[in-house]
Scaffold this active site. Structure first.
Site, mmCIF file in Angstrom:
data_model
loop_
_atom_site.group_PDB
_atom_site.id
_atom_site.type_symbol
_atom_site.label_atom_id
_atom_site.label_comp_id
_atom_site.label_asym_id
_atom_site.label_seq_id
_atom_site.Cartn_x
_atom_site.Cartn_y
_atom_site.Cartn_z
ATOM 1 N N PRO A 123 0.730 -1.329 0.132
ATOM 2 C CA PRO A 123 -0.071 0.055 -0.128
ATOM 3 C C PRO A 123 0.850 1.056 -0.045
ATOM 4 O O PRO A 123 1.930 1.458 0.858
ATOM 5 C CB PRO A 123 -0.878 -0.144 1.269
ATOM 6 C CG PRO A 123 -0.785 -1.763 1.578
ATOM 7 C CD PRO A 123 0.402 -2.073 1.096
ATOM 8 N N GLU A 124 0.651 2.138 -0.770
ATOM 9 C CA GLU A 124 1.298 3.367 -1.014
ATOM 10 C C GLU A 124 0.563 4.588 -0.356
ATOM 11 O O GLU A 124 -0.605 4.250 0.297
ATOM 12 C CB GLU A 124 1.738 3.811 -2.569
ATOM 13 C CG GLU A 124 2.653 2.818 -3.012
ATOM 14 C CD GLU A 124 3.173 3.114 -4.484
ATOM 15 O OE1 GLU A 124 3.446 4.238 -4.724
ATOM 16 O OE2 GLU A 124 3.595 2.436 -5.053
#
Length: 269
Positions: free
Chosen positions: A2-3
């Site tokens: 996840p960014e």
């Protein structure tokens, strides 16, 4: 992993359910994540959640007694559940709330983290972070001053959290494409005008991803269980050998800093 947009979507998703609720119980089933979950986390018991913030890719749950710092790692996710089913193998942490709901942290690979920060103190993981990309502090003048005489590839430079936080691999590739800059360009060669364009594109790409719910990755879905949708809009990332949406030439792929990098060598100079 996840960014920044995925983490921001998680923050937005959990906030209506957690904010101003009292933590009635914290259940830790597995303490060994990327780092050992500290005993101080149990100090959340009986504490009201006064704010839910994001710094870089970390979620911060503030209480009067201290702050829980949550990182989703490679595969972590958060769910807010009513009448939660029995915990499964990778459900490592539960926050039981005064409204009867449970925030459940799931992390199959255990590369995430639950850390603790006492009131008025900072955490070493956040001490050297650069500006948030969606703030005015992140601008072309700042990046130009940081880039002075540096020969590192521009993609590596914008992924360095000391320069700007949260521009991960997907969004670095997409922003550089939108700005028309090759990811291998030495940073010292990037002009002020190019920085102005690139900063604008980074802000737009991240904001669009947040609005659309984060990028769909096999290990990420939103707090309501629905996947993000920004992957439908990707121009270069993950599209090696497919035609460029702008010029029709095949998208190229190479390694930069051990990360898969996607670009169009016609549209990007």
């Amino acid at each position: 992993m996840p960014e920044l947009p995925e983490v921001e979507v998680s923050r937005l998703g959990i906030s209506p359910h957690l904010l101003e609720q009292t933590i009635q119980e914290i259940v830790v089933r597995q303490r060994q994540l990327r780092w050992w979950i500290p005993e101080e986390i149990h100090g959340l018991h009986g504490q009201p959640i006064t704010a839910i913030r994001r710094r870089a890719k970390y979620l911060l749950l503030d209480t009067p007694k201290g702050t829980a710092i949550v990182h989703l790692g490679m595969s972590g996710s958060l769910r807010v559940l009513e009448n939660p089913p029995p915990a499964e193998k990778h459900d490592h942490v539960d926050l039981v709330l005064s409204n009867g709901k449970v925030m459940r942290y799931n992390d199959p690979r255990r590369f995430g983290a639950w850390l603790w920060c006492a009131p008025g103190e900072s955490h070493e993981l956040l001490d050297n972070c650069g500006p948030e990309p969606l703030t005015d502090e992140f601008n072309a003048d700042w990046m130009l001053s940081r880039a002075n005489n540096k020969r590192v590839a521009i993609k590596t430079f914008i992924m360095n959290n000391a320069n700007v936080v949260g521009v991960g691999n997907i969004y670095a590739c997409e922003s550089l494409f939108s700005a028309g800059i090759l990811p291998t360009t030495p940073t010292y060669k990037v002009t002020l005008g190019q920085w102005q364009t690139l900063v604008t594109e980074i802000k737009q790409v991240l904001a669009q991803a947040i609005t659309q719910g984060g990028t769909t990755l096999k290990d990420f879905s939103q707090t309501d269980g629905k996947p993000g949708y920004f992957a439908q809009e990707l121009h270069v990332y993950g599209r090696a050998k497919q035609p460029c949406h702008s010029c029709g030439e095949p998208i190229k792929e190479m390694k930069i800093g051990q990360r898969n990098t996607f670009f169009c060598d016609v549209c990007q100079k």
